[in-house]
Design an enzyme around this catalytic site. Sequence first.
Site, PDB file in Angstrom:
ATOM      1  CG  HIS A 141      66.818  35.417  73.312  1.00  0.00           C
ATOM      2  ND1 HIS A 141      67.083  34.047  73.305  1.00  0.00           N
ATOM      3  CD2 HIS A 141      67.731  35.997  72.467  1.00  0.00           C
ATOM      4  CE1 HIS A 141      67.989  33.717  72.583  1.00  0.00           C
ATOM      5  NE2 HIS A 141      68.494  34.749  72.040  1.00  0.00           N
ATOM      6  CG  ASP A 161      64.549  29.863  68.459  1.00  0.00           C
ATOM      7  OD1 ASP A 161      65.093  29.009  67.858  1.00  0.00           O
ATOM      8  OD2 ASP A 161      64.578  30.482  69.628  1.00  0.00           O
ATOM      9  CG  HIS A 194      70.072  37.225  65.650  1.00  0.00           C
ATOM     10  ND1 HIS A 194      68.906  36.802  65.081  1.00  0.00           N
ATOM     11  CD2 HIS A 194      70.521  36.020  66.587  1.00  0.00           C
ATOM     12  CE1 HIS A 194      68.622  35.563  65.653  1.00  0.00           C
ATOM     13  NE2 HIS A 194      69.681  35.246  66.193  1.00  0.00           N
ATOM     14  CG  ASP A 223      89.876  35.923  61.757  1.00  0.00           C
ATOM     15  OD1 ASP A 223      90.298  34.839  62.363  1.00  0.00           O
ATOM     16  OD2 ASP A 223      90.544  36.489  61.046  1.00  0.00           O
ATOM     17  CG  HIS A 267      67.538  29.358  71.954  1.00  0.00           C
ATOM     18  ND1 HIS A 267      67.149  30.356  70.707  1.00  0.00           N
ATOM     19  CD2 HIS A 267      68.621  29.703  72.256  1.00  0.00           C
ATOM     20  CE1 HIS A 267      68.164  30.833  70.363  1.00  0.00           C
ATOM     21  NE2 HIS A 267      69.345  30.843  71.169  1.00  0.00           N
ATOM     22  CB  SER A 298      68.546  26.982  76.911  1.00  0.00           C
ATOM     23  OG  SER A 298      68.316  27.429  75.423  1.00  0.00           O
TER      24      SER A 298
HETATM   25 ZN   LIG Z   1      70.283  33.526  67.426  1.00  0.00          ZN
HETATM   26 ZN   LIG Z   2      69.931  35.202  70.311  1.00  0.00          ZN
END
Ligand SMILES: [Zn+2]
Ligand SMILES: [Zn+2]
Length: 542
Positions: free
Chosen positions: A134, A188, A73, A45, A361, A359
């Site tokens: 973000h 990142d 996170h 899972d 990121h 996105s």
């Molecule tokens: Zn992340």
């Molecule tokens: Zn994130």
Amino acid sequence: MTVKVGFLGGLGEIGRNCAVIEIDGEIALLDCGLMFPEDDMLGVDLVLPDFSSVVERGEDVRCIVLTHGHEDHIGSLSYFLRQLNVPVFGSALTVAFAKPRVEEHGIAADLRAVEPLEWVEIGAFRFALVRVAHSVPDAMGVVFETPEGIIVHSGDFKLDPTPIDAQPTDLATFAGFGRRGVRLLLGDSTNAEVPGFVPSEATIGGPLADIVAHADGRVILACFASHIHRVQQAVDAAVAGGRKVAFVGRSMLRNSAIATELDLLSVPAELVVSLDELAKLPPDQIAVICTGSQGEPFAALSLMASGSHRSITLESTDTVIISATPIPGNETAVSRVINNLSRLGVAVHHGRNAPVHVSGHAAQDELRTFMNVVKPQAFVPVHGEYRHLRANAELARQVGIPQVEICHDGDVVTLEDGKLTVGRGVLPAGYVYLDGSGIGDVDAVLRDRRHLADDGVLIVTVGYVVATGEIVFGPDVDSHGVSDNADDIHAAVAARVRQSLEGLETPTDLDTARRKVRSAAGRAVKKSVDRRPVVFPVIIEV
Ligand SMILES: [Zn+2]
Ligand SMILES: [Zn+2]
């Protein structure tokens, strides 16, 4: 004084982000995420970090710091807190997202919302959150002031110059730390292979409004339930198109309520309707904002696509917008949903055929800009598969960061006397699987499942007298997933098993007989169809 940064997850995979910061023997966790299983993790899972090295030092652990409210996170927070209940710090929305999830597990967590740039001091730690843009509001990078210098973690970020909440990445503050001197930047890496800049979240508003304006029937939009800015833009497009909005799916309902409460989402209350009220409206006045953008089998969109949603039956006049791209591991599931929708004749707009997704990121130019602003002495790429980490390291070298180290899960970076060294594989950092209700190392189980999936199963039943070697009945052979020509194979296996049992010296014992049956059956199948099924010898001692 020694400062260490260890990695329990997120370096080598997208997901289960978790770092261990250690100052002079005291520990803080940075993020506590989970990962969704890959296609070959049959029946698993969720995948969690291995917390054992932290839990066994329970007395030294001071707190957890969260960068933002995404699953990768905060998703394993309850599995950690259950073992070690320490204070958890994060921005208001991050903490609000985490709260119901830990409460669901019956944990009375000490969740503390902090403002950006509000310094927190706990044990040996002194840190502050710094705002970043973000794909979830209230996302933060983290700055630690340590005896070995300033450590900056970028969090998941992009440099969106026109974010929906008008709260861009706080470059001025990051630059301030840059001027003071940053010892180490953790950055990142997700989009380190993507050239240029990621378009602003705001670029999606126009295309969404266009699609809604041109839709004749109902409009159904799926996105991440945590992507409040996307939800806001979907609501705005729906309202501009004269439609009422229904939120569908458990997490969509929950998160939109939390975000409205915190003034991060603004929806005119009179325009929100329930599914029952929705059914009474004409199709061109209906917009549904729902879960299921990742093809999750029981999420609203997947149920609609397969015709099994309790109250919404799609028609060919309807329009579906999947405002997302699949995260790794979900590609097949999303593709299945799009195929099912296409089969229904529904118009489908998704991240790969329409400008309905960007996105969250940073791409290469943003990453380079950020590095130039922070100007660290050393850089370690985080949050990415190996390829992303390498690409990000390359960018760091391009901008001239003096020391660049690629680390993997389990590695520990040590800062001591002005030097930075990397210890490889210091922390146990293997995948911990959540499988049904059990947690743990199910590697052996997974191997069996893959084996079963690849080669099937064969069951040989025989009644046998160990003292005399007499076969009383059988061998009876049954198989699943081995061959479509089962009868022939069963006959061959039976003959081979009989032969090998008859060749055994007597008296013998059950174990020996079982081993003989297993290897004889295995050889027979290998010979006739070149497969290696899982063989179950069932010997009934008569
Ligand atoms: Zn992340
Ligand atoms: Zn994130």
